[in-house]
Design an enzyme around this catalytic site. Structure first.
Site, PDB file in Angstrom:
ATOM      1  CE  LYS A  38       0.715  -3.905  -1.121  1.00 16.53           C
ATOM      2  NZ  LYS A  38      -0.316  -3.086  -1.812  1.00 16.53           N
ATOM      3  CB  SER A  63      -3.258  -3.588   0.309  1.00 15.41           C
ATOM      4  OG  SER A  63      -2.654  -3.244  -0.930  1.00 15.41           O
ATOM      5  CB  SER A 108      -3.189  -0.255  -2.135  1.00 13.47           C
ATOM      6  OG  SER A 108      -4.352  -1.028  -2.007  1.00 13.47           O
TER       7      SER A 108
END
Length: 445
Positions: A75, A149, A173
């Site tokens: 990420k 996210s 997330s």
């Protein structure tokens, strides 16, 4: 050679034994990324130009390291040395000299980073649409949200671009994208994995997570990533505790709220999960979930949200117009006049009360909730970005505030039609019980 469509640690190792080379696998991943070019999964895309260094550093013996040649995605709010970290905000972009502590551990174990994935900007959101780099499409239904996210990380695993992927989790997330893309989402307790080298969202609540196709492989990553980091002020020595089934499983006494155009389908899938849980050799009891709902409200409706502004407020103020509009709205909510020190202490005292009560309720127990009560199309989220995002966090926001570990599990890992999942929660020092319960549930799939 046939390269598996779904990449897992197990099948990649098998392919290597049959003659596949890491270079051939990375070339295939690059090719697959091009096929999915209309889906903005990556911010920093796979390229042999920079990945070759990691391939060349592998020892010749493919059994020398536990993750030898295993491709993983990161990420893009987690640092990889020499690669930009914009956290989905181009103006925030910087190039770290060293990788995040967890990334370093995985690379030392032989894993190969293959790219930095798209996310809701600054890890603020649960929908996967809050990025100037584009909205990440759901792996199975492009019109639907991918979850945030950690959107790009989850989709990279689901579509066979990585064997596992790192996300982060402050309020859900690392779990919501797992449900929406039919994956396992492993969320350790805050501090069990180092957060050194992670762009802070709400620093005292942030943790690094992993998406994988199986619980076994998520646990394998945990065995490498877990551990105390003297350079991380949030790091803690948190073991698994006893590896045994708990005395009881707790389910909500009232039916959870389901939403969206397909709420009845999600309700049916929830009931399927409850039926499976009741077949396990564990006592099942109902519990009033009001405690967890009250704790969740502290994150965004109290002074606690000021921690988000503390982390990023200076950047927002000095770079007008550079932050995604809905993200800036959320960040600025932390700068309200009512977020006084006195209010923060009131919230912290309430939170301590909730933690104390949760430690009693969850002693030798595992709590089960829906990971989310539904989903939305990307268009629906664009029309109502705040409310839709809030609904996606109904059953996730309490977790880190209450110092819990969690595992998001698919109701059916082969289900690509509005996938549904549950999350199991335990106290931070009871991962062993949590894991055993999750394995027992999955064994009935």
């Amino acid at each position: 050679m046939d390269i598996p469509k779904t990449l897992t640690i197990k099948n990649v190792k098998k392919a290597y034994k049959e003659g596949l080379t890491p270079e051939e696998l990375i070339q295939e991943i690059i090719h697959r990324t091009e096929i999915y070019g209309d889906n903005p999964i990556f911010i920093w895309k796979p390229s042999m130009d920079w990945i070759r260094t990691y391939i060349d550093s592998l020892p010749e013996d493919d059994g020398a390291l536990p993750l030898w040649g295993i491709p993983f995605a990161i990420k893009d709010n987690i640092d990889l040395a020499g690669v930009p970290t914009p956290a989905a905000c181009p103006a925030y972009r910087y190039i770290p000299k060293k990788s995040a502590a967890v990334v370093e551990k995985l690379i030392r174990a032989g894993a190969i980073p293959i790219g930095k994935t798209n996310l809701d900007q600054f890890a603020t959101g649960l929908v996967g649409t809050r990025s100037p780099y584009g909205e990440v499409h759901n792996a199975w239904q492009p019109e639907m949200i991918s979850g945030g996210s950690s959107s790009g990380s989850a989709v990279s695993v689901a579509l066979g671009l990585s064997a596992f992927a790192l996300g982060t989790d402050t309020a859900g997330s690392g779990r919501v994208p797992a449900m929406l893309n039919s994956l396992v989402g492993w969320k350790p307790a805050v501090g069990a994995w180092s957060s050194s080298g992670v762009v802070p969202a709400c620093e005292s609540l942030d943790c690094v997570t992993v998406f994988a196709h199986s619980l076994d492989e998520a646990e394998q990553v945990d065995s490498i990533a877990r551990g105390y980091d003297p350079e991380c002020k949030w790091s803690r020595e948190i073991g698994w505790g006893e590896k045994s089934l708990p005395k009881k499983i707790l389910i909500p006494s009232s039916e959870p709220r389901f939403y969206g155009d397909h709420e009845e389908l999600y309700r049916q899938k929830w009931n399927n999960c409850i039926a499976r849980i009741k077949k396990l050799p564990i006592s099942v009891e109902t519990v009033d979930t009001e405690l967890f709902e009250k704790a969740a409200l502290i994150l965004y409706e109290g002074a606690y949200v000021a921690e988000r502004w503390e982390a990023l407020g200076d950047f927002v103020e000095s770079h007008p117009g550079k932050t995604f509009p809905v993200t800036e709205t959320i960040l600025r909510s932390g700068d309200k006049l009512e977020n006084t020190a006195a209010q923060l202490f009131r919230d912290l005292h309430s939170l301590q009360e909730y933690r104390h009560e949760a430690s009693y309720i969850l002693h030798d127990a595992v709590l089960v909730l829906p990971t989310a009560g539904g989903s939305f199309t990307r268009e629906e989220v664009r029309k109502d970005p705040i409310q839709t995002n809030s609904l996606m966090g109904l059953y996730t926001n309490h977790c880190n505030l209450l110092d819990l570990s969690a595992i998001a599990l698919p109701e059916n890992s082969r289900d690509h039609l509005y996938p549904f999942g549950i999350t199991m929660f335990s106290l931070s020092d009871s991962t062993g019980r949590l894991s055993q319960t999750a394995h027992a549930f999955l064994s009935q799939e």
